[in-house]
Design an enzyme around this catalytic site. Structure first.
Site, PDB file in Angstrom:
ATOM      1  N   GLY A  10       0.813  -1.199   0.029  1.00  0.00           N
ATOM      2  CA  GLY A  10       0.082   0.057   0.040  1.00  0.00           C
ATOM      3  C   GLY A  10       0.940   1.265   0.138  1.00  0.00           C
ATOM      4  CE1 TYR A 152     -12.823   7.223   4.798  1.00  0.00           C
ATOM      5  CE2 TYR A 152     -13.868   5.505   6.315  1.00  0.00           C
ATOM      6  CZ  TYR A 152     -12.792   6.120   5.412  1.00  0.00           C
ATOM      7  OH  TYR A 152     -11.573   5.238   5.635  1.00  0.00           O
ATOM      8  CE  LYS A 159     -10.304   2.081   5.597  1.00  0.00           C
ATOM      9  NZ  LYS A 159      -8.995   1.363   5.006  1.00  0.00           N
ATOM     10  CB  ILE A 188      -2.479  11.402   7.106  1.00  0.00           C
ATOM     11  CG1 ILE A 188      -2.415  11.064   8.660  1.00  0.00           C
ATOM     12  CG2 ILE A 188      -1.231  11.962   6.610  1.00  0.00           C
ATOM     13  CD1 ILE A 188      -1.655   9.989   8.929  1.00  0.00           C
ATOM     14  CE  LYS A 189      -3.520  18.507   0.772  1.00  0.00           C
ATOM     15  NZ  LYS A 189      -2.490  18.155  -0.190  1.00  0.00           N
ATOM     16  CB  THR A 190      -2.610   9.728   1.723  1.00  0.00           C
ATOM     17  OG1 THR A 190      -3.839   9.420   2.026  1.00  0.00           O
ATOM     18  CG2 THR A 190      -1.607   9.904   3.100  1.00  0.00           C
TER      19      THR A 190
HETATM   20  O1  0WD Z   1      -6.645  10.010   6.191  1.00  0.00           O
HETATM   21  C1  0WD Z   1      -5.903   9.028   5.749  1.00  0.00           C
HETATM   22  N1  0WD Z   1      -5.296   8.971   4.860  1.00  0.00           N
HETATM   23  C2  0WD Z   1      -6.435   7.757   6.378  1.00  0.00           C
HETATM   24  C3  0WD Z   1      -6.295   6.574   5.749  1.00  0.00           C
HETATM   25  C4  0WD Z   1      -6.957   7.804   7.818  1.00  0.00           C
HETATM   26  C5  0WD Z   1      -7.208   6.382   8.334  1.00  0.00           C
HETATM   27  C6  0WD Z   1      -7.002   5.303   7.359  1.00  0.00           C
HETATM   28  N2  0WD Z   1      -6.554   5.450   6.170  1.00  0.00           N
HETATM   29  C7  0WD Z   1      -6.107   4.322   5.361  1.00  0.00           C
HETATM   30  C8  0WD Z   1      -6.674   3.934   3.992  1.00  0.00           C
HETATM   31  O2  0WD Z   1      -8.055   3.657   4.037  1.00  0.00           O
HETATM   32  C9  0WD Z   1      -5.793   2.955   3.751  1.00  0.00           C
HETATM   33  O3  0WD Z   1      -6.673   1.567   4.237  1.00  0.00           O
HETATM   34  O4  0WD Z   1      -4.605   3.994   5.214  1.00  0.00           O
HETATM   35  C10 0WD Z   1      -4.514   3.120   4.162  1.00  0.00           C
HETATM   36  C11 0WD Z   1      -3.300   3.793   3.446  1.00  0.00           C
HETATM   37  O5  0WD Z   1      -3.963   4.981   2.946  1.00  0.00           O
HETATM   38  P1  0WD Z   1      -3.180   5.911   2.428  1.00  0.00           P
HETATM   39  O6  0WD Z   1      -1.726   5.968   2.771  1.00  0.00           O
HETATM   40  O7  0WD Z   1      -3.867   7.240   3.009  1.00  0.00           O
HETATM   41  O8  0WD Z   1      -3.164   6.151   0.950  1.00  0.00           O
HETATM   42  P2  0WD Z   1      -2.307   5.883  -0.074  1.00  0.00           P
HETATM   43  O9  0WD Z   1      -0.925   6.547  -0.157  1.00  0.00           O
HETATM   44  O10 0WD Z   1      -3.186   6.543  -1.530  1.00  0.00           O
HETATM   45  O11 0WD Z   1      -2.083   4.321  -0.300  1.00  0.00           O
HETATM   46  C12 0WD Z   1      -3.274   3.703  -0.591  1.00  0.00           C
HETATM   47  C13 0WD Z   1      -3.036   2.566  -1.904  1.00  0.00           C
HETATM   48  C14 0WD Z   1      -3.371   2.929  -3.171  1.00  0.00           C
HETATM   49  O12 0WD Z   1      -3.174   4.105  -3.674  1.00  0.00           O
HETATM   50  P3  0WD Z   1      -4.155   4.794  -4.763  1.00  0.00           P
HETATM   51  O13 0WD Z   1      -4.240   6.421  -4.147  1.00  0.00           O
HETATM   52  O14 0WD Z   1      -3.532   4.708  -5.793  1.00  0.00           O
HETATM   53  O15 0WD Z   1      -5.463   4.237  -4.580  1.00  0.00           O
HETATM   54  O16 0WD Z   1      -3.555   1.326  -1.786  1.00  0.00           O
HETATM   55  C15 0WD Z   1      -3.325   0.640  -2.962  1.00  0.00           C
HETATM   56  C16 0WD Z   1      -2.784   1.774  -3.908  1.00  0.00           C
HETATM   57  O17 0WD Z   1      -1.402   1.704  -3.790  1.00  0.00           O
HETATM   58  N3  0WD Z   1      -4.476   0.203  -3.656  1.00  0.00           N
HETATM   59  C17 0WD Z   1      -4.201  -1.189  -4.107  1.00  0.00           C
HETATM   60  N4  0WD Z   1      -3.323  -1.983  -4.098  1.00  0.00           N
HETATM   61  C18 0WD Z   1      -3.523  -3.313  -4.446  1.00  0.00           C
HETATM   62  N5  0WD Z   1      -4.234  -3.710  -4.919  1.00  0.00           N
HETATM   63  C19 0WD Z   1      -5.543  -1.609  -4.733  1.00  0.00           C
HETATM   64  C20 0WD Z   1      -5.389  -2.658  -5.310  1.00  0.00           C
HETATM   65  N6  0WD Z   1      -6.345  -3.327  -6.006  1.00  0.00           N
HETATM   66  N7  0WD Z   1      -6.274  -0.497  -4.713  1.00  0.00           N
HETATM   67  C21 0WD Z   1      -5.543   0.539  -3.898  1.00  0.00           C
END
Ligand code: 0WD
Length: 251
Positions: A10, A152, A159, A188-190
């Site tokens: 991820g 959400y 979730k 978190i801004k991602t």
């Molecule tokens: O505020 C936040 N950012 C929060 C995130 C608050 C609380 C929880 N989370 C969770 C998210 O729901 C997620 O489960 O943390 C986890 C990581 O998210 P992140 O770090 O916020 O986001 P990001 O850096 O975008 O990584 C998530 C990644 C995907 O990125 P994108 O943006 O391209 O969807 O999940 C991966 C992908 O790399 N992903 C997959 N990996 C494999 N197979 C798939 C897939 N089909 N779909 C998404």
């Protein structure tokens, strides 16, 4: 973490929560493997993996069993066992993270559940076979699973199911010494967060109202991920651990 090996799933870029956890574990000597989804992300993940000395960098799309099987087969060729897995993967159609939950489509409900919830169980099925000496599995969740949070929507439902599956997996795998936990991170801004409607306001609201009066960082979540991956948390399983500046107790 010296002598421990784990898989980080991820990482999309250097703002990803999974990257915060990877950095924290690497700093304590843990050896890491990474997965990426698709070629566009590979270009971002490879340099990050290089910077922490990881040479196992593999494609994995969690929507197919073949892809997950191929990932674990490739890991199995290099490593005879795994100590931890970090699952930080979620997806939903952006258009359905704007309006109301009641308008969720059947197709996006199924896809959101598949990628954001079932994939953790699918990964656990493969990981347990590589954890003969026990291990630690962790996933990422958000307060929107416990309460209604603006926009959400279906992701909150997924979730909630993910958090419930953490408890069932913890019960199933505990006798093998495999612990299963979730980190409930504050906003978190991602890249993933940018798909959520009004995310900037959510960040500001949390900053103003959380007991610590600040938002959390990927380094804050990294510390918790390190703890859950390590022996420091050896008595902890089935747990939902909030890393959110305390927002969940007041918000
Ligand atoms: O505020 C936040 N950012 C929060 C995130 C608050 C609380 C929880 N989370 C969770 C998210 O729901 C997620 O489960 O943390 C986890 C990581 O998210 P992140 O770090 O916020 O986001 P990001 O850096 O975008 O990584 C998530 C990644 C995907 O990125 P994108 O943006 O391209 O969807 O999940 C991966 C992908 O790399 N992903 C997959 N990996 C494999 N197979 C798939 C897939 N089909 N779909 C998404």
């Amino acid at each position: 973490m010296a002598g421990k090996r784990g898989l980080i799933m991820g990482v999309a870029n250097d703002r990803s929560i999974a990257w915060g956890i990877a950095k924290a574990i690497h700093a304590q000597g843990g050896q890491l493997a990474f997965t990426y989804q698709g070629e566009a992300l590979e270009r971002r993940v490879r340099p990050l993996a290089d910077s922490v000395g990881a040479d196992l960098v593999l494609p994995c799309d969690v929507t197919t069993d073949e892809s997950i099987d191929a990932t674990f087969a490739a890991i199995g060729k290099k490593w005879d066992s795994l100590d931890f897995v970090v699952h930080a993967i979620a997806f939903s159609d952006k258009e359905e993270l704007k309006g109301q939950y009641v308008d969720t489509s059947r197709a996006n409900f199924a896809r959101t559940m598949d990628i954001s919830c079932f994939s953790f169980t699918a990964v656990a099925q493969r990981a347990k076979a590589m954890m003969p000496h026990g291990g630690s599995l962790m996933t990422l969740t958000y307060l929107g699973a416990e309460r209604v949070m603006p926009h959400y929507n279906v992701m909150g439902v997924a979730k909630a199911a993910l958090e419930c599956s953490v408890r069932y997996l913890a019960a199933d795998l505990g006798h093998q010494g495999i612990r299963v936990n979730a980190i409930s991170a504050g906003p978190i801004k991602t890249l993933a967060a940018s798909g959520i409607g009004d995310f900037r306001q959510i960040l500001r609201w949390n900053e103003l109202n959380a007991p610590l009066t600040r938002n959390v960082t990927i380094e804050d979540v990294g510390g918790a991920g390190l703890y859950l991956a390590s022996e420091l948390s050896r008595g902890v399983t089935g747990e939902l651990h909030h890393v959110d500046s305390g927002y969940n107790i007041v918000g």
